[in-house]
Design a protein around this motif. Sequence first.
Motif, PDB file in Angstrom:
ATOM      1  N   GLY A  39      76.030  38.727   8.628  1.00 57.17           N
ATOM      2  CA  GLY A  39      75.634  39.318   9.903  1.00 57.17           C
ATOM      3  C   GLY A  39      76.211  38.581  11.091  1.00 57.17           C
ATOM      4  O   GLY A  39      76.712  37.455  10.982  1.00 57.17           O
ATOM      5  N   PRO A  40      76.148  39.216  12.269  1.00 52.77           N
ATOM      6  CA  PRO A  40      76.790  38.675  13.475  1.00 52.77           C
ATOM      7  C   PRO A  40      75.902  37.676  14.205  1.00 52.77           C
ATOM      8  O   PRO A  40      75.182  38.011  15.137  1.00 52.77           O
ATOM      9  N   ASP A  41      75.947  36.436  13.789  1.00 53.12           N
ATOM     10  CA  ASP A  41      75.044  35.412  14.313  1.00 53.12           C
ATOM     11  C   ASP A  41      75.860  34.209  14.761  1.00 53.12           C
ATOM     12  O   ASP A  41      76.832  33.834  14.114  1.00 53.12           O
ATOM     13  N   PHE A  42      75.433  33.610  15.869  1.00 54.01           N
ATOM     14  CA  PHE A  42      76.061  32.373  16.330  1.00 54.01           C
ATOM     15  C   PHE A  42      75.104  31.188  16.235  1.00 54.01           C
ATOM     16  O   PHE A  42      75.542  30.039  16.239  1.00 54.01           O
ATOM     17  N   ILE A  43      73.801  31.454  16.172  1.00 60.11           N
ATOM     18  CA  ILE A  43      72.812  30.388  16.303  1.00 60.11           C
ATOM     19  C   ILE A  43      72.521  29.724  14.966  1.00 60.11           C
ATOM     20  O   ILE A  43      72.630  28.494  14.837  1.00 60.11           O
ATOM     21  N   ASP A  44      72.145  30.510  13.951  1.00 57.58           N
ATOM     22  CA  ASP A  44      71.919  29.916  12.630  1.00 57.58           C
ATOM     23  C   ASP A  44      73.130  29.119  12.145  1.00 57.58           C
ATOM     24  O   ASP A  44      72.961  28.020  11.594  1.00 57.58           O
ATOM     25  N   ALA A 249      77.060  26.857  28.294  1.00 58.23           N
ATOM     26  CA  ALA A 249      77.005  28.231  28.802  1.00 58.23           C
ATOM     27  C   ALA A 249      77.873  29.181  27.985  1.00 58.23           C
ATOM     28  O   ALA A 249      77.664  30.396  28.034  1.00 58.23           O
ATOM     29  N   PHE A 250      78.848  28.655  27.261  1.00 53.40           N
ATOM     30  CA  PHE A 250      79.811  29.481  26.522  1.00 53.40           C
ATOM     31  C   PHE A 250      79.910  28.950  25.089  1.00 53.40           C
ATOM     32  O   PHE A 250      80.846  28.256  24.728  1.00 53.40           O
ATOM     33  N   ARG A 251      78.922  29.301  24.277  1.00 51.62           N
ATOM     34  CA  ARG A 251      78.775  28.694  22.960  1.00 51.62           C
ATOM     35  C   ARG A 251      79.107  29.640  21.822  1.00 51.62           C
ATOM     36  O   ARG A 251      79.260  29.201  20.681  1.00 51.62           O
ATOM     37  N   PHE A 252      79.169  30.938  22.100  1.00 52.90           N
ATOM     38  CA  PHE A 252      79.188  31.921  21.016  1.00 52.90           C
ATOM     39  C   PHE A 252      80.604  32.387  20.707  1.00 52.90           C
ATOM     40  O   PHE A 252      81.020  33.485  21.061  1.00 52.90           O
ATOM     41  N   ALA A 253      81.338  31.526  20.032  1.00 48.20           N
ATOM     42  CA  ALA A 253      82.683  31.872  19.563  1.00 48.20           C
ATOM     43  C   ALA A 253      82.736  31.658  18.065  1.00 48.20           C
ATOM     44  O   ALA A 253      82.357  30.597  17.560  1.00 48.20           O
ATOM     45  N   TYR A 254      83.185  32.670  17.326  1.00 47.52           N
ATOM     46  CA  TYR A 254      83.314  32.517  15.884  1.00 47.52           C
ATOM     47  C   TYR A 254      84.377  31.468  15.559  1.00 47.52           C
ATOM     48  O   TYR A 254      85.438  31.437  16.205  1.00 47.52           O
ATOM     49  N   PRO A 255      84.141  30.617  14.573  1.00 47.09           N
ATOM     50  CA  PRO A 255      85.197  29.687  14.153  1.00 47.09           C
ATOM     51  C   PRO A 255      86.504  30.392  13.832  1.00 47.09           C
ATOM     52  O   PRO A 255      87.586  29.887  14.138  1.00 47.09           O
TER      53      PRO A 255
END
Length: 439
Positions: A39-44, A249-255
Amino acid sequence: MKGFVLGGTASGVGKTVATLAAIRALENAGHAVQPAKAGPDFIDPSHHERVAGRPSRTLDLWLQGADGLRRNYARGEGDVCVVEGVMGLYDGDESSTAAVAEALDLPVVFVVDASAGMESVAATALGFRAYAARIGRDIDVAGVVAQRAHGGRHADGIREALPDEMAYFGRIPPNDDLDVPDRHLGLHMGDESPVPDDALDAAAEGLRTQRLAAIAREPAGAAEPNGTGRPVEPTDDDRPCVAVARDDAFRFAYPATIERLRERATVESFSPVAGDPLPPCDGVYLPGGYPELHAAELAESPALDDIASAAAEGTPVFGECGGLMALAESLTTVEGETHAMAGVLPADVRMRDRYQALDHVELRATRDAPTASTGTTLRGHEFHYSDAAVASDARFAFDVERGAGIDGDRDGLIEHRTLGTYAHVHPASGAFDAFLDEI
Protein backbone atom coordinates in the motif's frame (compact mmCIF):
# COMPACT_ATOMS: atom_id res chain seq x y z
CA MET A 1 15.18 -12.90 -1.79
CA LYS A 2 12.77 -14.93 0.28
CA GLY A 3 9.92 -13.22 2.06
CA PHE A 4 6.61 -13.33 3.87
CA VAL A 5 3.72 -10.93 4.44
CA LEU A 6 2.31 -9.83 7.79
CA GLY A 7 -1.44 -9.41 7.33
CA GLY A 8 -4.10 -8.59 9.89
CA THR A 9 -7.77 -8.57 10.65
CA ALA A 10 -8.06 -4.78 10.38
CA SER A 11 -6.25 -1.48 10.82
CA GLY A 12 -5.07 -0.99 14.40
CA VAL A 13 -4.53 -4.68 15.10
CA GLY A 14 -0.80 -4.14 15.63
CA LYS A 15 0.73 -5.03 12.26
CA THR A 16 3.39 -2.32 12.48
CA VAL A 17 4.60 -3.44 15.90
CA ALA A 18 4.53 -7.09 14.78
CA THR A 19 6.55 -6.15 11.69
CA LEU A 20 9.14 -4.26 13.73
CA ALA A 21 9.39 -7.15 16.18
CA ALA A 22 9.84 -9.64 13.33
CA ILE A 23 12.55 -7.46 11.78
CA ARG A 24 14.37 -7.21 15.11
CA ALA A 25 14.05 -10.95 15.81
CA LEU A 26 15.38 -11.91 12.39
CA GLU A 27 18.22 -9.38 12.56
CA ASN A 28 19.18 -10.72 16.01
CA ALA A 29 19.30 -14.20 14.47
CA GLY A 30 21.81 -13.05 11.86
CA HIS A 31 19.51 -12.36 8.92
CA ALA A 32 19.79 -9.29 6.70
CA VAL A 33 16.20 -8.06 6.60
CA GLN A 34 14.64 -6.02 3.80
CA PRO A 35 11.45 -4.36 5.04
CA ALA A 36 8.56 -3.56 2.72
CA LYS A 37 5.07 -2.11 2.98
CA ALA A 38 1.95 -3.06 1.05
CA GLY A 39 0.00 0.00 0.00
CA PRO A 40 0.91 3.67 -0.46
CA ASP A 41 2.45 4.55 2.89
CA PHE A 42 5.33 6.78 3.92
CA ILE A 43 5.02 6.63 7.71
CA ASP A 44 5.16 2.94 8.62
CA PRO A 45 8.21 2.51 6.33
CA SER A 46 10.06 5.17 8.35
CA HIS A 47 9.75 2.88 11.39
CA HIS A 48 10.87 -0.10 9.31
CA GLU A 49 13.98 1.77 8.17
CA ARG A 50 14.97 2.77 11.68
CA VAL A 51 14.90 -0.85 12.87
CA ALA A 52 16.26 -2.58 9.75
CA GLY A 53 18.78 0.08 8.79
CA ARG A 54 17.68 0.11 5.15
CA PRO A 55 14.82 1.83 3.29
CA SER A 56 11.50 0.01 3.11
CA ARG A 57 10.17 -0.96 -0.34
CA THR A 58 6.66 0.08 -1.44
CA LEU A 59 4.53 -2.71 -2.94
CA ASP A 60 1.29 -1.48 -4.50
CA LEU A 61 -0.41 -3.05 -7.50
CA TRP A 62 -2.41 0.10 -8.31
CA LEU A 63 0.66 2.33 -8.35
CA GLN A 64 3.08 -0.11 -9.96
CA GLY A 65 1.25 -2.92 -11.72
CA ALA A 66 2.28 -6.54 -11.15
CA ASP A 67 5.55 -6.22 -13.08
CA GLY A 68 6.48 -2.97 -11.35
CA LEU A 69 5.66 -4.49 -7.97
CA ARG A 70 7.91 -7.47 -8.67
CA ARG A 71 10.71 -5.21 -9.91
CA ASN A 72 10.52 -3.08 -6.78
CA TYR A 73 10.62 -6.20 -4.61
CA ALA A 74 13.64 -7.46 -6.57
CA ARG A 75 15.52 -4.23 -5.88
CA GLY A 76 15.55 -5.03 -2.18
CA GLU A 77 18.68 -6.08 -0.36
CA GLY A 78 18.99 -8.86 2.17
CA ASP A 79 18.16 -12.53 2.51
CA VAL A 80 14.62 -12.20 3.86
CA CYS A 81 11.91 -9.61 3.18
CA VAL A 82 9.28 -8.77 5.80
CA VAL A 83 6.25 -7.14 4.15
CA GLU A 84 3.81 -5.26 6.38
CA GLY A 85 0.26 -5.38 5.07
CA VAL A 86 -2.29 -2.59 4.82
CA MET A 87 -5.64 -2.45 6.67
CA GLY A 88 -7.32 -5.85 6.92
CA LEU A 89 -6.02 -8.71 4.78
CA TYR A 90 -8.69 -8.36 2.07
CA ASP A 91 -9.29 -4.59 2.30
CA GLY A 92 -8.03 -2.15 -0.30
CA ASP A 93 -9.71 -3.03 -3.62
CA GLU A 94 -7.10 -3.63 -6.33
CA SER A 95 -4.08 -3.56 -4.02
CA SER A 96 -5.09 -5.28 -0.81
CA THR A 97 -2.56 -7.15 1.30
CA ALA A 98 -4.02 -10.36 -0.10
CA ALA A 99 -3.55 -9.12 -3.67
CA VAL A 100 0.09 -8.24 -3.00
CA ALA A 101 0.76 -11.60 -1.33
CA GLU A 102 -0.88 -13.39 -4.26
CA ALA A 103 1.04 -11.39 -6.88
CA LEU A 104 4.33 -12.40 -5.23
CA ASP A 105 3.15 -15.84 -4.07
CA LEU A 106 4.39 -15.13 -0.56
CA PRO A 107 2.91 -16.75 2.56
CA VAL A 108 0.87 -14.66 5.00
CA VAL A 109 1.65 -14.58 8.70
CA PHE A 110 -1.63 -13.50 10.25
CA VAL A 111 -1.60 -10.93 13.09
CA VAL A 112 -4.59 -11.27 15.43
CA ASP A 113 -5.41 -9.14 18.48
CA ALA A 114 -5.51 -11.80 21.19
CA SER A 115 -6.12 -9.45 24.11
CA ALA A 116 -9.59 -10.86 24.73
CA GLY A 117 -9.57 -14.30 23.16
CA MET A 118 -7.90 -17.71 22.88
CA GLU A 119 -9.76 -20.26 20.76
CA SER A 120 -11.37 -17.35 18.93
CA VAL A 121 -7.93 -16.35 17.64
CA ALA A 122 -7.71 -19.69 15.81
CA ALA A 123 -11.29 -19.35 14.59
CA THR A 124 -10.55 -15.90 13.21
CA ALA A 125 -7.44 -17.09 11.40
CA LEU A 126 -9.25 -20.09 9.95
CA GLY A 127 -12.07 -17.87 8.74
CA PHE A 128 -9.68 -15.53 6.96
CA ARG A 129 -7.90 -18.51 5.41
CA ALA A 130 -11.16 -20.03 4.17
CA TYR A 131 -12.36 -16.71 2.76
CA ALA A 132 -9.56 -16.76 0.19
CA ALA A 133 -11.10 -19.79 -1.51
CA ARG A 134 -14.54 -18.20 -1.40
CA ILE A 135 -13.36 -15.21 -3.43
CA GLY A 136 -11.02 -17.19 -5.67
CA ARG A 137 -7.71 -15.92 -4.32
CA ASP A 138 -4.68 -18.15 -3.90
CA ILE A 139 -3.60 -17.01 -0.44
CA ASP A 140 -1.50 -19.11 1.90
CA VAL A 141 -2.32 -18.05 5.48
CA ALA A 142 0.50 -20.01 7.05
CA GLY A 143 0.00 -19.23 10.71
CA VAL A 144 -0.56 -16.69 13.46
CA VAL A 145 1.24 -14.10 15.52
CA ALA A 146 -0.82 -13.41 18.65
CA GLN A 147 -0.69 -9.69 19.31
CA ARG A 148 -1.21 -8.43 22.90
CA ALA A 149 -1.19 -12.00 24.22
CA HIS A 150 -0.09 -12.92 27.72
CA GLY A 151 2.04 -15.97 28.38
CA GLY A 152 1.15 -19.17 30.18
CA ARG A 153 -2.38 -20.45 29.79
CA HIS A 154 -3.30 -17.63 27.39
CA ALA A 155 -0.54 -18.40 24.90
CA ASP A 156 -1.00 -22.17 25.34
CA GLY A 157 -4.71 -21.90 24.60
CA ILE A 158 -4.09 -20.03 21.36
CA ARG A 159 -1.40 -22.42 20.20
CA GLU A 160 -3.39 -25.56 21.02
CA ALA A 161 -6.48 -24.27 19.22
CA LEU A 162 -4.65 -23.86 15.92
CA PRO A 163 -4.99 -26.75 13.44
CA ASP A 164 -1.89 -28.65 12.39
CA GLU A 165 -1.70 -26.83 9.04
CA MET A 166 -1.40 -23.44 10.72
CA ALA A 167 1.80 -22.57 12.58
CA TYR A 168 2.06 -20.61 15.81
CA PHE A 169 4.71 -17.94 15.22
CA GLY A 170 4.67 -16.62 18.75
CA ARG A 171 3.19 -13.73 20.64
CA ILE A 172 3.76 -10.07 21.39
CA PRO A 173 2.88 -9.28 25.01
CA PRO A 174 0.88 -6.18 25.94
CA ASN A 175 3.20 -3.23 26.49
CA ASP A 176 2.23 0.43 26.47
CA ASP A 177 5.77 1.30 25.35
CA LEU A 178 4.96 -0.32 21.99
CA ASP A 179 2.27 2.28 21.26
CA VAL A 180 3.39 4.90 18.72
CA PRO A 181 1.71 8.36 18.96
CA ASP A 182 -0.34 9.45 15.98
CA ARG A 183 -1.52 12.66 14.35
CA HIS A 184 -3.62 13.71 11.38
CA LEU A 185 -1.80 11.69 8.69
CA GLY A 186 -1.10 8.63 10.84
CA LEU A 187 1.65 7.61 13.23
CA HIS A 188 4.57 9.84 14.09
CA MET A 189 7.57 9.17 11.88
CA GLY A 190 10.17 6.65 12.96
CA ASP A 191 12.79 9.23 13.90
CA GLU A 192 10.25 11.33 15.83
CA SER A 193 8.74 8.64 18.08
CA PRO A 194 10.74 5.45 17.69
CA VAL A 195 9.65 2.32 19.50
CA PRO A 196 12.01 1.99 22.49
CA ASP A 197 14.68 -0.61 21.87
CA ASP A 198 14.08 -2.49 25.13
CA ALA A 199 10.35 -2.81 24.38
CA LEU A 200 11.10 -3.95 20.84
CA ASP A 201 13.63 -6.50 22.09
CA ALA A 202 11.05 -7.88 24.52
CA ALA A 203 8.50 -8.15 21.72
CA ALA A 204 11.02 -9.89 19.46
CA GLU A 205 11.80 -12.47 22.15
CA GLY A 206 8.22 -13.69 22.03
CA LEU A 207 8.42 -14.61 18.34
CA ARG A 208 9.52 -17.98 16.98
CA THR A 209 12.23 -16.67 14.76
CA GLN A 210 13.30 -19.96 13.18
CA ARG A 211 9.73 -20.66 12.10
CA LEU A 212 9.42 -17.19 10.57
CA ALA A 213 12.67 -17.64 8.65
CA ALA A 214 11.64 -21.13 7.50
CA ILE A 215 8.23 -20.02 6.19
CA ALA A 216 9.77 -17.33 3.94
CA ARG A 217 10.01 -18.27 0.27
CA GLU A 218 11.15 -16.88 -3.04
CA PRO A 219 8.51 -14.81 -4.86
CA ALA A 220 6.85 -16.03 -8.02
CA GLY A 221 7.74 -14.47 -11.36
CA ALA A 222 11.21 -13.38 -12.41
CA ALA A 223 11.80 -9.65 -12.27
CA GLU A 224 14.67 -7.44 -13.29
CA PRO A 225 15.58 -5.03 -10.48
CA ASN A 226 15.61 -1.91 -12.70
CA GLY A 227 12.92 0.39 -11.28
CA THR A 228 10.76 1.17 -14.32
CA GLY A 229 11.82 -1.22 -17.03
CA ARG A 230 13.62 1.58 -18.91
CA PRO A 231 17.34 1.10 -19.45
CA VAL A 232 19.41 2.87 -16.85
CA GLU A 233 21.10 5.86 -18.44
CA PRO A 234 24.92 5.83 -18.48
CA THR A 235 26.51 8.22 -16.05
CA ASP A 236 28.46 11.17 -17.39
CA ASP A 237 29.28 14.74 -16.51
CA ASP A 238 26.37 16.13 -18.53
CA ARG A 239 23.63 14.65 -16.38
CA PRO A 240 21.06 17.19 -15.15
CA CYS A 241 20.90 18.23 -11.52
CA VAL A 242 17.62 17.85 -9.59
CA ALA A 243 17.21 19.69 -6.28
CA VAL A 244 15.09 17.62 -3.87
CA ALA A 245 13.64 19.12 -0.69
CA ARG A 246 14.30 16.74 2.22
CA ASP A 247 13.43 17.83 5.75
CA ASP A 248 10.59 17.64 8.28
CA ALA A 249 8.23 19.48 5.92
CA PHE A 250 9.05 17.33 2.86
CA ARG A 251 9.36 13.75 4.07
CA PHE A 252 7.16 11.68 1.78
CA ALA A 253 9.37 10.47 -1.04
CA TYR A 254 9.52 6.81 -2.02
CA PRO A 255 13.04 5.35 -1.90
CA ALA A 256 12.46 4.11 -5.46
CA THR A 257 11.83 7.71 -6.56
CA ILE A 258 15.16 8.93 -5.24
CA GLU A 259 16.86 5.87 -6.72
CA ARG A 260 15.37 6.59 -10.15
CA LEU A 261 16.35 10.24 -10.01
CA ARG A 262 19.91 9.26 -9.07
CA GLU A 263 20.09 6.81 -11.97
CA ARG A 264 19.51 9.59 -14.48
CA ALA A 265 20.52 12.79 -12.68
CA THR A 266 22.60 14.28 -9.93
CA VAL A 267 20.45 14.77 -6.84
CA GLU A 268 21.13 17.71 -4.52
CA SER A 269 19.15 17.67 -1.27
CA PHE A 270 18.28 20.89 0.53
CA SER A 271 16.21 21.91 3.53
CA PRO A 272 13.79 24.82 3.12
CA VAL A 273 12.82 24.54 6.80
CA ALA A 274 16.46 25.01 7.84
CA GLY A 275 16.74 28.07 5.61
CA ASP A 276 18.85 26.50 2.88
CA PRO A 277 18.77 28.35 -0.44
CA LEU A 278 17.83 26.45 -3.56
CA PRO A 279 21.05 24.89 -4.90
CA PRO A 280 21.98 25.43 -8.56
CA CYS A 281 19.87 22.93 -10.47
CA ASP A 282 18.02 22.07 -13.66
CA GLY A 283 14.83 20.89 -11.95
CA VAL A 284 13.17 20.91 -8.52
CA TYR A 285 11.20 18.16 -6.76
CA LEU A 286 9.17 19.00 -3.65
CA PRO A 287 7.78 15.81 -2.06
CA GLY A 288 4.83 15.65 0.29
CA GLY A 289 5.13 15.92 4.04
CA TYR A 290 4.09 18.29 6.78
CA PRO A 291 4.48 21.88 5.56
CA GLU A 292 1.55 22.84 7.79
CA LEU A 293 3.68 22.06 10.86
CA HIS A 294 6.51 24.29 9.60
CA ALA A 295 4.59 27.03 7.79
CA ALA A 296 6.25 29.88 9.69
CA GLU A 297 9.75 28.62 8.92
CA LEU A 298 8.85 28.08 5.27
CA ALA A 299 7.43 31.58 4.98
CA GLU A 300 10.81 32.96 6.07
CA SER A 301 12.90 30.56 4.01
CA PRO A 302 14.92 31.93 1.09
CA ALA A 303 14.32 28.63 -0.68
CA LEU A 304 10.70 29.51 -1.52
CA ASP A 305 11.75 32.81 -3.10
CA ASP A 306 14.48 30.98 -5.00
CA ILE A 307 11.98 28.39 -6.24
CA ALA A 308 9.60 31.12 -7.37
CA SER A 309 12.39 32.81 -9.31
CA ALA A 310 13.53 29.53 -10.86
CA ALA A 311 9.96 28.68 -11.85
CA ALA A 312 9.49 32.09 -13.49
CA GLU A 313 12.66 31.47 -15.48
CA GLY A 314 11.29 28.18 -16.81
CA THR A 315 12.98 25.65 -14.54
CA PRO A 316 10.76 22.53 -14.25
CA VAL A 317 9.34 22.25 -10.73
CA PHE A 318 7.21 19.33 -9.48
CA GLY A 319 5.40 19.49 -6.14
CA GLU A 320 3.37 16.61 -4.69
CA CYS A 321 0.74 17.34 -2.02
CA GLY A 322 2.94 19.13 0.56
CA GLY A 323 4.96 20.39 -2.38
CA LEU A 324 1.78 21.76 -3.95
CA MET A 325 1.01 23.51 -0.66
CA ALA A 326 4.45 25.14 -0.58
CA LEU A 327 4.08 26.32 -4.19
CA ALA A 328 0.73 27.99 -3.47
CA GLU A 329 0.11 31.63 -2.63
CA SER A 330 -0.60 30.98 1.03
CA LEU A 331 -1.05 28.25 3.63
CA THR A 332 -3.49 28.62 6.54
CA THR A 333 -2.95 26.26 9.47
CA VAL A 334 -5.74 24.55 11.38
CA GLU A 335 -5.23 27.20 14.09
CA GLY A 336 -6.11 29.89 11.55
CA GLU A 337 -2.62 31.34 11.02
CA THR A 338 -1.94 32.31 7.39
CA HIS A 339 1.58 32.25 5.98
CA ALA A 340 2.83 33.31 2.56
CA MET A 341 4.26 30.49 0.45
CA ALA A 342 6.19 30.53 -2.85
CA GLY A 343 3.31 32.06 -4.81
CA VAL A 344 4.02 30.12 -8.00
CA LEU A 345 0.59 28.47 -8.25
CA PRO A 346 -2.66 30.47 -8.03
CA ALA A 347 -4.15 28.80 -4.95
CA ASP A 348 -4.68 29.45 -1.26
CA VAL A 349 -4.42 26.30 0.85
CA ARG A 350 -6.19 25.77 4.17
CA MET A 351 -5.84 22.91 6.64
CA ARG A 352 -9.02 21.19 7.81
CA ASP A 353 -9.93 19.17 10.92
CA ARG A 354 -10.57 15.95 8.99
CA TYR A 355 -9.11 14.40 5.90
CA GLN A 356 -10.32 15.72 2.55
CA ALA A 357 -9.23 12.78 0.41
CA LEU A 358 -7.95 9.24 0.95
CA ASP A 359 -7.84 6.96 -2.07
CA HIS A 360 -5.94 5.57 -4.99
CA VAL A 361 -6.25 8.00 -7.89
CA GLU A 362 -6.09 7.95 -11.66
CA LEU A 363 -5.39 11.11 -13.65
CA ARG A 364 -5.65 11.74 -17.38
CA ALA A 365 -3.47 14.50 -18.80
CA THR A 366 -5.46 17.13 -20.72
CA ARG A 367 -2.32 19.03 -21.72
CA ASP A 368 1.40 18.38 -21.78
CA ALA A 369 2.79 18.57 -18.25
CA PRO A 370 6.16 17.89 -16.61
CA THR A 371 5.09 14.36 -15.60
CA ALA A 372 2.85 13.29 -18.49
CA SER A 373 2.00 14.12 -22.08
CA THR A 374 -1.52 14.89 -23.32
CA GLY A 375 -3.82 11.88 -23.23
CA THR A 376 -1.69 9.68 -20.98
CA THR A 377 -2.79 8.49 -17.57
CA LEU A 378 -1.02 8.40 -14.24
CA ARG A 379 -1.93 6.33 -11.21
CA GLY A 380 -1.12 7.44 -7.70
CA HIS A 381 -2.70 8.00 -4.32
CA GLU A 382 -3.88 10.95 -2.24
CA PHE A 383 -4.20 11.53 1.50
CA HIS A 384 -4.50 15.09 2.71
CA TYR A 385 -6.21 17.27 5.30
CA SER A 386 -5.98 20.47 3.30
CA ASP A 387 -8.03 21.93 0.47
CA ALA A 388 -7.09 24.54 -2.11
CA ALA A 389 -9.11 27.53 -3.26
CA VAL A 390 -7.87 28.24 -6.79
CA ALA A 391 -8.11 31.35 -8.94
CA SER A 392 -10.82 31.46 -11.59
CA ASP A 393 -8.22 31.47 -14.37
CA ALA A 394 -6.14 28.62 -12.94
CA ARG A 395 -4.96 26.03 -15.43
CA PHE A 396 -5.14 22.31 -14.68
CA ALA A 397 -3.11 19.53 -16.27
CA PHE A 398 -5.29 16.53 -15.37
CA ASP A 399 -8.87 15.34 -15.32
CA VAL A 400 -9.56 13.08 -12.35
CA GLU A 401 -10.88 9.67 -13.39
CA ARG A 402 -10.63 8.31 -9.86
CA GLY A 403 -10.11 10.28 -6.66
CA ALA A 404 -10.78 13.83 -5.49
CA GLY A 405 -7.93 15.89 -6.95
CA ILE A 406 -7.93 19.60 -6.25
CA ASP A 407 -11.55 20.46 -7.04
CA GLY A 408 -13.20 17.06 -7.38
CA ASP A 409 -12.81 16.90 -11.14
CA ARG A 410 -9.31 18.19 -11.84
CA ASP A 411 -5.80 18.02 -10.44
CA GLY A 412 -2.39 19.34 -11.37
CA LEU A 413 -2.19 23.12 -11.19
CA ILE A 414 0.29 24.24 -13.84
CA GLU A 415 2.10 27.53 -14.29
CA HIS A 416 5.25 28.11 -16.38
CA ARG A 417 6.83 24.63 -16.25
CA THR A 418 5.71 24.11 -12.66
CA LEU A 419 3.22 21.40 -11.68
CA GLY A 420 1.56 20.88 -8.31
CA THR A 421 -0.72 17.92 -7.57
CA TYR A 422 -2.43 16.35 -4.59
CA ALA A 423 -1.52 12.95 -6.04
CA HIS A 424 1.62 11.09 -5.04
CA VAL A 425 2.99 8.96 -7.88
CA HIS A 426 5.52 6.14 -7.92
CA PRO A 427 8.42 6.03 -10.40
CA ALA A 428 6.92 2.85 -11.89
CA SER A 429 4.26 5.16 -13.38
CA GLY A 430 6.91 6.78 -15.59
CA ALA A 431 6.14 10.22 -14.14
CA PHE A 432 9.68 10.88 -12.96
CA ASP A 433 11.20 9.74 -16.24
CA ALA A 434 8.89 12.21 -17.97
CA PHE A 435 9.99 14.90 -15.50
CA LEU A 436 13.65 14.20 -16.23
CA ASP A 437 12.95 14.26 -19.97
CA GLU A 438 11.43 17.71 -19.45
CA ILE A 439 14.69 19.08 -18.05
